[in-house]
Motif scaffolding. Structure first.
Motif, PDB file in Angstrom:
ATOM      1  N   ASN A   6      44.510  63.818  32.072  1.00 17.86           N
ATOM      2  CA  ASN A   6      44.183  63.714  33.734  1.00 17.86           C
ATOM      3  C   ASN A   6      43.007  62.504  33.799  1.00 17.86           C
ATOM      4  O   ASN A   6      42.010  62.291  33.496  1.00 17.86           O
ATOM      5  CB  ASN A   6      43.430  64.950  34.335  1.00 17.86           C
ATOM      6  CG  ASN A   6      44.960  65.530  34.256  1.00 17.86           C
ATOM      7  OD1 ASN A   6      46.134  65.136  34.430  1.00 17.86           O
ATOM      8  ND2 ASN A   6      44.250  66.441  33.514  1.00 17.86           N
ATOM      9  N   GLU A  26      37.863  58.214  29.099  1.00 18.86           N
ATOM     10  CA  GLU A  26      37.727  59.981  29.761  1.00 18.86           C
ATOM     11  C   GLU A  26      36.874  59.716  31.037  1.00 18.86           C
ATOM     12  O   GLU A  26      35.847  58.841  31.223  1.00 18.86           O
ATOM     13  CB  GLU A  26      37.060  60.139  29.000  1.00 18.86           C
ATOM     14  CG  GLU A  26      35.997  61.976  29.726  1.00 18.86           C
ATOM     15  CD  GLU A  26      36.824  62.686  30.011  1.00 18.86           C
ATOM     16  OE1 GLU A  26      37.935  63.276  30.616  1.00 18.86           O
ATOM     17  OE2 GLU A  26      37.324  63.528  28.600  1.00 18.86           O
ATOM     18  N   ASP A  27      37.343  60.240  32.568  1.00 18.53           N
ATOM     19  CA  ASP A  27      36.763  60.075  34.002  1.00 18.53           C
ATOM     20  C   ASP A  27      35.529  60.941  33.609  1.00 18.53           C
ATOM     21  O   ASP A  27      34.884  60.943  34.944  1.00 18.53           O
ATOM     22  CB  ASP A  27      37.210  59.976  34.279  1.00 18.53           C
ATOM     23  CG  ASP A  27      38.784  61.173  34.475  1.00 18.53           C
ATOM     24  OD1 ASP A  27      38.475  61.761  33.345  1.00 18.53           O
ATOM     25  OD2 ASP A  27      38.903  61.631  35.552  1.00 18.53           O
ATOM     26  N   GLU A  28      36.227  62.137  33.101  1.00 20.55           N
ATOM     27  CA  GLU A  28      34.427  62.949  32.885  1.00 20.55           C
ATOM     28  C   GLU A  28      33.225  62.765  32.206  1.00 20.55           C
ATOM     29  O   GLU A  28      33.138  62.736  31.461  1.00 20.55           O
ATOM     30  CB  GLU A  28      34.552  64.568  32.939  1.00 20.55           C
ATOM     31  CG  GLU A  28      35.614  65.061  33.863  1.00 20.55           C
ATOM     32  CD  GLU A  28      36.021  66.098  33.935  1.00 20.55           C
ATOM     33  OE1 GLU A  28      35.737  67.597  33.291  1.00 20.55           O
ATOM     34  OE2 GLU A  28      37.921  65.774  32.646  1.00 20.55           O
ATOM     35  N   LYS A  45      40.764  70.896  25.890  1.00 24.97           N
ATOM     36  CA  LYS A  45      39.671  70.833  26.262  1.00 24.97           C
ATOM     37  C   LYS A  45      39.448  72.409  26.287  1.00 24.97           C
ATOM     38  O   LYS A  45      40.526  73.821  27.186  1.00 24.97           O
ATOM     39  CB  LYS A  45      39.126  70.127  27.545  1.00 24.97           C
ATOM     40  CG  LYS A  45      39.237  68.630  27.404  1.00 24.97           C
ATOM     41  CD  LYS A  45      38.819  68.698  27.802  1.00 24.97           C
ATOM     42  CE  LYS A  45      38.702  66.861  28.269  1.00 24.97           C
ATOM     43  NZ  LYS A  45      39.197  66.125  29.912  1.00 24.97           N
ATOM     44  N   ASP A  76      42.031  60.908  27.542  1.00 29.64           N
ATOM     45  CA  ASP A  76      42.157  61.761  28.296  1.00 29.64           C
ATOM     46  C   ASP A  76      43.633  62.056  28.631  1.00 29.64           C
ATOM     47  O   ASP A  76      44.174  61.058  29.220  1.00 29.64           O
ATOM     48  CB  ASP A  76      40.854  61.574  29.605  1.00 29.64           C
ATOM     49  CG  ASP A  76      40.800  63.464  30.162  1.00 29.64           C
ATOM     50  OD1 ASP A  76      41.391  64.330  29.874  1.00 29.64           O
ATOM     51  OD2 ASP A  76      40.284  63.224  31.273  1.00 29.64           O
TER      52      ASP A  76
END
Ligand code: CA
Length: 231
Positions: free
Chosen positions: A59, A13-15, A108, A57
């Motif tokens: 994206n 997950e990049d967030e 989400k 995730d």
């Protein structure tokens, strides 16, 4: 996969905020996490280490969740349960996610409680696979003895037939494409396209012919899966 409900999870997950929220909640529940921010990092970790589950995730930088999923399905030597996260909620994405090989899907924003429930359900479903015996309805596969039975009847499967059956059972309820099967059976060695057809035919003679309903199902244009219901 242990008997307890503690999962070894890889979170890709990049967030940062989302990753932090998930990890705080889940670690508090006793689960253990590894993290990746980029898709390619996540892929490498998933191939190098054992995880009960990958939360992926969609994206992501460098390589998106679909691509990670597809490569994992092709390269991993077992079926790693994948829960895909996405901000989008279109039917197209769900279809693409499942086609890429995700086992479940969460849009989400989701509740952390819901996330944990899904994770536990997925790992239970696939946790069976790490034991020697895999049971799916009437079908029992014994990995150690490399034997299989249906409704209590031992099946005289060949070693190639056993491999095909085990691959389909491990992927169940996902469809396994012909190219994925060939890759898992023969790697990158060039193989006659008729070889797979002939092995599947022989397997069907053993596993389906004596029974009322076929267990091996051809999904037109997609590949093979098992039709499991209680007998
Ligand atoms: Ca993202």
């Amino acid at each position: 996969m242990t008997e307890s409900n503690s999962l070894q999870v890889l979170l890709v997950e990049d967030e940062a905020n989302i990753a932090k929220n998930i990890a705080e909640y889940m670690e508090h529940k006793g689960h253990v996490f590894d993290f990746a921010i980029r898709g390619d990092q996540g892929l490498n970790l998933a191939l190098e280490n054992y995880y009960d589950l990958v939360i992926l995730d969609l994206n992501l930088p460098a390589m998106d969740g679909f691509a990670v999923c597809r490569v994992l399905r092709k390269k991993a030597d077992r079926h790693i349960p994948i829960l895909m996260l996405t901000a989008r909620d279109s039917i197209d994405d769900k279809v693409s996610g499942f086609q890429a090989g995700a086992d479940d899907y969460l849009t989400k924003p989701f509740s952390l409680q819901e996330l944990e429930v899904r994770c536990l359900a997925l790992s239970r479903r696939y946790g069976l696979q790490t034991s020697e015996e895999l049971k799916l309805g009437p079908l029992v596969i014994d990995r150690k003895r490399k034997s299989a039975s249906r409704s209590g009847v031992t099946l005289a499967v060949s070693s190639m037939g056993f491999k095909i059956l085990a691959i389909l059972a491990e992927a169940y309820p996902q469809v396994v494409s012909r190219s994925e099967l060939m890759q898992k059976l023969w790697g990158d060695e060039p193989t006659e396209s008729d070889a797979l057809r002939s092995h599947v035919y022989q397997l069907r003679m053993v596993i389906d012919k004596p029974f009322a309903k076929p267990l091996i199902k051809t999904v037109f244009g997609a590949g093979f899966t098992l039709a499991i219901d209680e007998e």
